[in-house]
Design a protein around this motif. Structure first.
Motif, PDB file in Angstrom:
ATOM      1  N   PRO A 144      90.749  94.021 -14.603  1.00 57.97           N
ATOM      2  CA  PRO A 144      92.038  93.593 -15.156  1.00 57.97           C
ATOM      3  C   PRO A 144      91.988  92.217 -15.824  1.00 57.97           C
ATOM      4  O   PRO A 144      92.725  91.961 -16.768  1.00 57.97           O
ATOM      5  N   LEU A 145      91.116  91.333 -15.335  1.00 65.78           N
ATOM      6  CA  LEU A 145      90.981  90.016 -15.949  1.00 65.78           C
ATOM      7  C   LEU A 145      90.267  90.113 -17.291  1.00 65.78           C
ATOM      8  O   LEU A 145      90.532  89.337 -18.207  1.00 65.78           O
ATOM      9  N   LEU A 146      89.347  91.082 -17.412  1.00 66.21           N
ATOM     10  CA  LEU A 146      88.546  91.217 -18.616  1.00 66.21           C
ATOM     11  C   LEU A 146      89.170  92.144 -19.646  1.00 66.21           C
ATOM     12  O   LEU A 146      88.732  92.177 -20.794  1.00 66.21           O
ATOM     13  N   PRO A 151      88.606  87.500 -28.135  1.00 61.49           N
ATOM     14  CA  PRO A 151      87.224  87.169 -28.509  1.00 61.49           C
ATOM     15  C   PRO A 151      86.862  85.707 -28.269  1.00 61.49           C
ATOM     16  O   PRO A 151      85.739  85.397 -27.868  1.00 61.49           O
ATOM     17  N   ALA A 152      87.815  84.809 -28.491  1.00 63.55           N
ATOM     18  CA  ALA A 152      87.536  83.383 -28.326  1.00 63.55           C
ATOM     19  C   ALA A 152      87.250  83.012 -26.876  1.00 63.55           C
ATOM     20  O   ALA A 152      86.617  81.993 -26.598  1.00 63.55           O
ATOM     21  N   GLN A 153      87.730  83.836 -25.938  1.00 63.13           N
ATOM     22  CA  GLN A 153      87.529  83.547 -24.517  1.00 63.13           C
ATOM     23  C   GLN A 153      86.356  84.313 -23.920  1.00 63.13           C
ATOM     24  O   GLN A 153      85.935  84.021 -22.800  1.00 63.13           O
ATOM     25  N   HIS A 154      85.831  85.284 -24.645  1.00 60.05           N
ATOM     26  CA  HIS A 154      84.860  86.215 -24.076  1.00 60.05           C
ATOM     27  C   HIS A 154      83.650  85.497 -23.467  1.00 60.05           C
ATOM     28  O   HIS A 154      83.337  85.661 -22.286  1.00 60.05           O
ATOM     29  N   VAL A 176      93.469  88.192  -9.157  1.00 64.58           N
ATOM     30  CA  VAL A 176      93.757  88.968 -10.375  1.00 64.58           C
ATOM     31  C   VAL A 176      94.675  90.139 -10.061  1.00 64.58           C
ATOM     32  O   VAL A 176      95.626  90.419 -10.800  1.00 64.58           O
ATOM     33  N   GLN A 177      94.388  90.832  -8.953  1.00 65.02           N
ATOM     34  CA  GLN A 177      95.218  91.974  -8.590  1.00 65.02           C
ATOM     35  C   GLN A 177      96.652  91.555  -8.284  1.00 65.02           C
ATOM     36  O   GLN A 177      97.597  92.331  -8.512  1.00 65.02           O
ATOM     37  N   ARG A 178      96.833  90.345  -7.780  1.00 64.50           N
ATOM     38  CA  ARG A 178      98.178  89.855  -7.455  1.00 64.50           C
ATOM     39  C   ARG A 178      98.921  89.331  -8.683  1.00 64.50           C
ATOM     40  O   ARG A 178     100.134  89.130  -8.627  1.00 64.50           O
ATOM     41  N   THR A 179      98.196  89.077  -9.745  1.00 64.17           N
ATOM     42  CA  THR A 179      98.793  88.449 -10.930  1.00 64.17           C
ATOM     43  C   THR A 179      99.356  89.511 -11.866  1.00 64.17           C
ATOM     44  O   THR A 179      98.634  90.438 -12.257  1.00 64.17           O
ATOM     45  N   PRO A 180     100.619  89.416 -12.246  1.00 65.62           N
ATOM     46  CA  PRO A 180     101.192  90.386 -13.190  1.00 65.62           C
ATOM     47  C   PRO A 180     100.425  90.372 -14.513  1.00 65.62           C
ATOM     48  O   PRO A 180      99.888  89.331 -14.912  1.00 65.62           O
ATOM     49  N   PRO A 181     100.338  91.508 -15.187  1.00 73.53           N
ATOM     50  CA  PRO A 181      99.564  91.576 -16.434  1.00 73.53           C
ATOM     51  C   PRO A 181      99.931  90.522 -17.463  1.00 73.53           C
ATOM     52  O   PRO A 181      99.047  89.960 -18.124  1.00 73.53           O
ATOM     53  N   ALA A 186      97.169  83.403 -18.883  1.00 71.48           N
ATOM     54  CA  ALA A 186      97.290  82.044 -18.353  1.00 71.48           C
ATOM     55  C   ALA A 186      96.290  81.817 -17.217  1.00 71.48           C
ATOM     56  O   ALA A 186      95.723  80.718 -17.088  1.00 71.48           O
ATOM     57  N   LEU A 187      96.060  82.847 -16.423  1.00 64.47           N
ATOM     58  CA  LEU A 187      95.082  82.736 -15.331  1.00 64.47           C
ATOM     59  C   LEU A 187      93.681  82.498 -15.897  1.00 64.47           C
ATOM     60  O   LEU A 187      92.941  81.639 -15.400  1.00 64.47           O
ATOM     61  N   ARG A 188      93.322  83.234 -16.941  1.00 64.36           N
ATOM     62  CA  ARG A 188      92.009  83.033 -17.566  1.00 64.36           C
ATOM     63  C   ARG A 188      91.871  81.621 -18.115  1.00 64.36           C
ATOM     64  O   ARG A 188      90.838  80.968 -17.958  1.00 64.36           O
ATOM     65  N   ARG A 189      92.916  81.147 -18.785  1.00 63.78           N
ATOM     66  CA  ARG A 189      92.854  79.807 -19.364  1.00 63.78           C
ATOM     67  C   ARG A 189      92.708  78.742 -18.283  1.00 63.78           C
ATOM     68  O   ARG A 189      91.971  77.762 -18.455  1.00 63.78           O
ATOM     69  N   ARG A 190      93.403  78.921 -17.187  1.00 67.17           N
ATOM     70  CA  ARG A 190      93.303  77.954 -16.099  1.00 67.17           C
ATOM     71  C   ARG A 190      91.902  77.975 -15.511  1.00 67.17           C
ATOM     72  O   ARG A 190      91.319  76.918 -15.211  1.00 67.17           O
ATOM     73  N   LEU A 191      91.336  79.174 -15.348  1.00 70.92           N
ATOM     74  CA  LEU A 191      89.985  79.302 -14.815  1.00 70.92           C
ATOM     75  C   LEU A 191      88.982  78.583 -15.712  1.00 70.92           C
ATOM     76  O   LEU A 191      88.095  77.870 -15.231  1.00 70.92           O
ATOM     77  N   LEU A 192      89.118  78.752 -17.022  1.00 71.74           N
ATOM     78  CA  LEU A 192      88.195  78.114 -17.955  1.00 71.74           C
ATOM     79  C   LEU A 192      88.350  76.598 -17.971  1.00 71.74           C
ATOM     80  O   LEU A 192      87.392  75.878 -18.253  1.00 71.74           O
TER      81      LEU A 192
END
Length: 209
Positions: A144-146, A151-154, A176-181, A186-192
């Motif tokens: 779900p995260l991927l 492309p810019a985040q890949h 990820v499973q707890r995070t709404p789609p 925003a979750l990916r951006r925070r992780l990066l």
């Protein structure tokens, strides 16, 4: 994943058709606005071509004809496997090679059974194993995260996931499973944005909320 020797280099694939029919392979790209690194690689390969014998050139032409004869889907699949291999680190390549060698040592019936099990997986899960042994094992949970990854985040997301240990990826999968789609980007951006040393504590805080 197929053995490395079965994959044709991506650079060769891109230039193969031009090389097979040109006296000077680089001439086909003389006016193309190519990055300096790509042009240098083509120049290196062109110099290699010029040093080959007629028999060696003919073998390359045969490979070009064989490549052109493949269905488009098979060519795309081979390119994807090659790109996936290039993205792996040395350690993971060694693990893949060792697994392949162990597979070849099995009796044919066991090989067939393993192939059948792999073919029975969901198509997305099968493609997930192209990410290598570590991420392949975690792909189903992290999918779900991927999914719909910009492309810019890949590249950044894959680097971050490969730098995490198995426990961190398990925690991330739960998050990820707890995070709404609609909040996963925003979750990916925070992780990066996090420093690698801060990821474990951040994950624990998010899971404790």
């Amino acid at each position: 994943m197929r053995r490395r020797a079965d994959a044709i280099a991506v650079g060769a694939l891109l230039a193969l058709a031009a090389w097979a029919h040109a006296a000077d392979p680089l001439a086909a790209f003389a006016d193309a606005p190519l990055p300096a690194a790509v042009r240098a690689e083509l120049a290196r390969r062109a110099a290699l071509w010029r040093g080959w014998s007629p028999a060696q050139r003919e073998r390359l032409r045969e490979r070009a004809r064989a490549w052109d004869a493949l269905p488009a889907a098979e060519r795309a699949a081979r390119r994807e496997r090659e790109w996936a291999w290039r993205a792996l680190g040395v350690e993971e390549r060694m693990r893949v090679q060792a697994a392949y060698d162990a597979f070849l040592a099995l009796p044919p019936a066991q090989q067939q059974a393993l192939r059948a099990r792999f073919d029975a997986l969901d198509a997305r899960e099968r493609r997930g194993w192209l990410l290598g042994p570590a991420l392949g094992a975690d792909y189903a949970a992290l999918q779900p995260l991927l999914a719909q990854l910009p492309p810019a985040q890949h590249a950044g997301v894959l680097r971050a996931l490969r730098a995490m240990d198995a426990a961190q990826r398990r925690d991330l999968a739960v998050l990820v499973q707890r995070t709404p789609p609609h909040e996963r980007d925003a979750l990916r951006r925070r992780l990066l944005a996090l420093a690698p040393s801060a990821r474990s504590a951040w994950l624990q805080r998010q899971l404790a909320r």
